[in-house]
Scaffold this motif. Structure first.
Motif, PDB file in Angstrom:
ATOM      1  N   UNK A 154       0.811  -1.226   0.000  1.00 15.43           N
ATOM      2  CA  UNK A 154       0.000   0.000   0.000  1.00 15.43           C
ATOM      3  C   UNK A 154       0.843   1.274   0.000  1.00 15.43           C
ATOM      4  N   UNK A 155       2.051   1.228   0.586  1.00 13.82           N
ATOM      5  CA  UNK A 155       2.847   2.460   0.643  1.00 13.82           C
ATOM      6  C   UNK A 155       3.328   2.867  -0.760  1.00 13.82           C
ATOM      7  N   UNK A 156       3.431   1.893  -1.683  1.00 14.43           N
ATOM      8  CA  UNK A 156       3.863   2.219  -3.042  1.00 14.43           C
ATOM      9  C   UNK A 156       2.811   3.086  -3.736  1.00 14.43           C
ATOM     10  N   UNK A 157       1.547   2.716  -3.519  1.00 15.24           N
ATOM     11  CA  UNK A 157       0.459   3.481  -4.138  1.00 15.24           C
ATOM     12  C   UNK A 157       0.446   4.903  -3.581  1.00 15.24           C
ATOM     13  N   UNK A 158       0.660   4.973  -2.252  1.00 16.37           N
ATOM     14  CA  UNK A 158       0.647   6.275  -1.590  1.00 16.37           C
ATOM     15  C   UNK A 158       1.750   7.191  -2.133  1.00 16.37           C
ATOM     16  N   UNK A 159       2.904   6.604  -2.383  1.00 19.11           N
ATOM     17  CA  UNK A 159       4.028   7.409  -2.893  1.00 19.11           C
ATOM     18  C   UNK A 159       3.830   7.812  -4.355  1.00 19.11           C
ATOM     19  N   UNK A 160       2.992   7.057  -5.058  1.00 17.50           N
ATOM     20  CA  UNK A 160       2.725   7.374  -6.472  1.00 17.50           C
ATOM     21  C   UNK A 160       3.540   6.490  -7.403  1.00 17.50           C
ATOM     22  N   UNK A 161       2.834   5.791  -8.301  1.00 22.45           N
ATOM     23  CA  UNK A 161       3.515   4.846  -9.180  1.00 22.45           C
ATOM     24  C   UNK A 161       4.355   5.543 -10.245  1.00 22.45           C
ATOM     25  N   UNK A 162       3.896   6.685 -10.720  1.00 25.23           N
ATOM     26  CA  UNK A 162       4.626   7.361 -11.796  1.00 25.23           C
ATOM     27  C   UNK A 162       6.023   7.730 -11.313  1.00 25.23           C
ATOM     28  N   UNK A 163       6.045   8.325 -10.128  1.00 24.94           N
ATOM     29  CA  UNK A 163       7.320   8.732  -9.543  1.00 24.94           C
ATOM     30  C   UNK A 163       8.172   7.504  -9.207  1.00 24.94           C
ATOM     31  N   UNK A 164       7.497   6.493  -8.643  1.00 22.56           N
ATOM     32  CA  UNK A 164       8.197   5.281  -8.218  1.00 22.56           C
ATOM     33  C   UNK A 164       8.818   4.538  -9.389  1.00 22.56           C
ATOM     34  N   UNK A 165       8.034   4.322 -10.445  1.00 22.00           N
ATOM     35  CA  UNK A 165       8.584   3.615 -11.604  1.00 22.00           C
ATOM     36  C   UNK A 165       9.646   4.457 -12.318  1.00 22.00           C
ATOM     37  N   UNK A 166       9.484   5.783 -12.240  1.00 22.42           N
ATOM     38  CA  UNK A 166      10.515   6.671 -12.793  1.00 22.42           C
ATOM     39  C   UNK A 166      11.853   6.432 -12.102  1.00 22.42           C
ATOM     40  N   UNK A 167      11.785   6.245 -10.783  1.00 23.50           N
ATOM     41  CA  UNK A 167      13.016   5.967 -10.019  1.00 23.50           C
ATOM     42  C   UNK A 167      13.636   4.640 -10.458  1.00 23.50           C
ATOM     43  N   UNK A 168      12.771   3.654 -10.687  1.00 18.06           N
ATOM     44  CA  UNK A 168      13.271   2.339 -11.129  1.00 18.06           C
ATOM     45  C   UNK A 168      13.953   2.464 -12.494  1.00 18.06           C
ATOM     46  N   UNK A 169      13.322   3.177 -13.406  1.00 21.87           N
ATOM     47  CA  UNK A 169      13.923   3.337 -14.739  1.00 21.87           C
ATOM     48  C   UNK A 169      15.265   4.038 -14.640  1.00 21.87           C
ATOM     49  N   UNK A 170      15.316   5.070 -13.799  1.00 17.10           N
ATOM     50  CA  UNK A 170      16.588   5.779 -13.608  1.00 17.10           C
ATOM     51  C   UNK A 170      17.636   4.840 -13.021  1.00 17.10           C
ATOM     52  N   UNK A 171      17.205   4.075 -12.024  1.00 19.93           N
ATOM     53  CA  UNK A 171      18.101   3.153 -11.314  1.00 19.93           C
ATOM     54  C   UNK A 171      18.678   2.106 -12.287  1.00 19.93           C
ATOM     55  N   UNK A 172      17.823   1.602 -13.192  1.00 27.71           N
ATOM     56  CA  UNK A 172      18.280   0.530 -14.074  1.00 27.71           C
ATOM     57  C   UNK A 172      18.965   1.049 -15.330  1.00 27.71           C
ATOM     58  N   UNK A 173      18.476   2.149 -15.881  1.00 27.21           N
ATOM     59  CA  UNK A 173      18.951   2.532 -17.215  1.00 27.21           C
ATOM     60  C   UNK A 173      19.746   3.828 -17.255  1.00 27.21           C
TER      61      UNK A 173
END
Ligand code: FE2
Ligand code: FE2
Length: 281
Positions: free
Chosen positions: A211-230
């Motif tokens: 639930x905390x992932x939804x609260x933080x916002x998926x757009x921002x969260x997945x953006x962090x993942x993309x930055x982290x990986x690529x």
């Protein structure tokens, strides 16, 4: 390079399992997702190397194999506990572990020993590359809850220490001929597609259950993942690209990428982990 079995425990705080990384839920769940693969995955590595153990005559390689099995058994044990904590937090750790287990059980029962060893050395190449990214970029774990950070650093250091053991067994028993080369390289391509396919799928499942992932916002969260990986900090895939390609050289060996200087950190990390564990228990 002789890997040493270190019987370490990590008192990871249960209440931090969904938010131990300072970058938030999506990055935390990325590491947590990787943890899901280790108990069954490392059991598979152990089995595929152990099949050759009794035929090894070289005492150094035999000792290295014993060290390798001991290290992977400890990783498997600690990640099983970690994953139990994830399950207790309401994440689908057991269900996802069952998927990995079914897949690897099928592979174990239906493919020849040399093909299983080729999958093992391919996945060991991935763990060695990921470990190298982590050790080269200590800021990746900066600000993380310290027991989690220590556990990941311990695993990265030992993956580095034993990165050539399964490969040396493959070299010795499957050899360096054309068939061995084709099996080794096709093993890397297949393992890469399957492993990362599962990682991304499981990661989404983990994020959706947190639930905390939804609260933080998926757009921002997945953006962090993309930055982290690529992109940067650390740009996992960009950094792994060259060592991944190096695996296709006919004369490749894991220690051609010599990063053994990191191993000087192990003793201090071990002492720290033992202190922290005895303080917590
Ligand atoms: Fe491991
Ligand atoms: Fe390993």
């Amino acid at each position: 390079m002789q890997p040493i079995r270190r019987d370490l425990h990590f008192a990871i705080p249960k209440d931090r399992v969904c938010n131990w990384h300072p970058e938030g839920a999506h990055i935390t769940q990325f590491f947590n997702t990787l943890s899901l693969f280790f108990p069954r995955g490392e059991r598979f590595f152990i089995d595929s190397v152990r099949r050759y153990r009794d035929d090894i005559e070289d005492p150094e390689l035999k000792a290295a194999v014993i060290g390798f099995i001991g290290q992977e058994a400890m990783h498997s044990r600690e990640h099983r506990e970690y994953n139990e904590t994830l399950a207790e937090a309401g994440l689908p750790a057991h269900e996802l572990d069952r998927i990995t287990t079914r897949l690897l059980d099928w592979f174990r029962d239906n493919t020849p020993a040399d093909m299983q060893l080729s999958a093992t050395i391919a996945l060991e190449h991935w763990t060695a590359m990921l470990a190298d990214v982590l050790l080269n970029n200590p800021d990746v774990l900066e600000g993380a809850q310290e027991d989690f950070a220590r556990m990941w650093r311990w695993h990265a250091l030992e993956e580095t220490e034993h990165k050539a053991v399964a490969y040396d067994v493959y070299d010795k028993f499957v050899g360096r001929g054309l068939k061995a080369y084709l099996m080794r390289t096709s093993g890397l391509v297949t393992s890469t597609l399957m492993f990362w396919g599962l990682v991304f799928w499981f990661h989404i499942r983990m994020i959706n259950a947190d639930p905390s992932a939804k609260k933080e916002g998926h757009l921002r969260g997945y953006g962090k993942i993309l930055r982290f990986l690529f992109l940067r900090r650390p740009g996992v895939f960009l950094r792994c690209f060259k060592p991944w390609l190096d695996y296709f050289k006919p004369g490749f060996h894991p220690w051609q990428h010599d990063n053994r200087h990191f191993l000087a950190q192990i003793d201090e990390l071990q002492a720290e982990a033992e202190r922290a564990y005895s303080a917590a228990s």
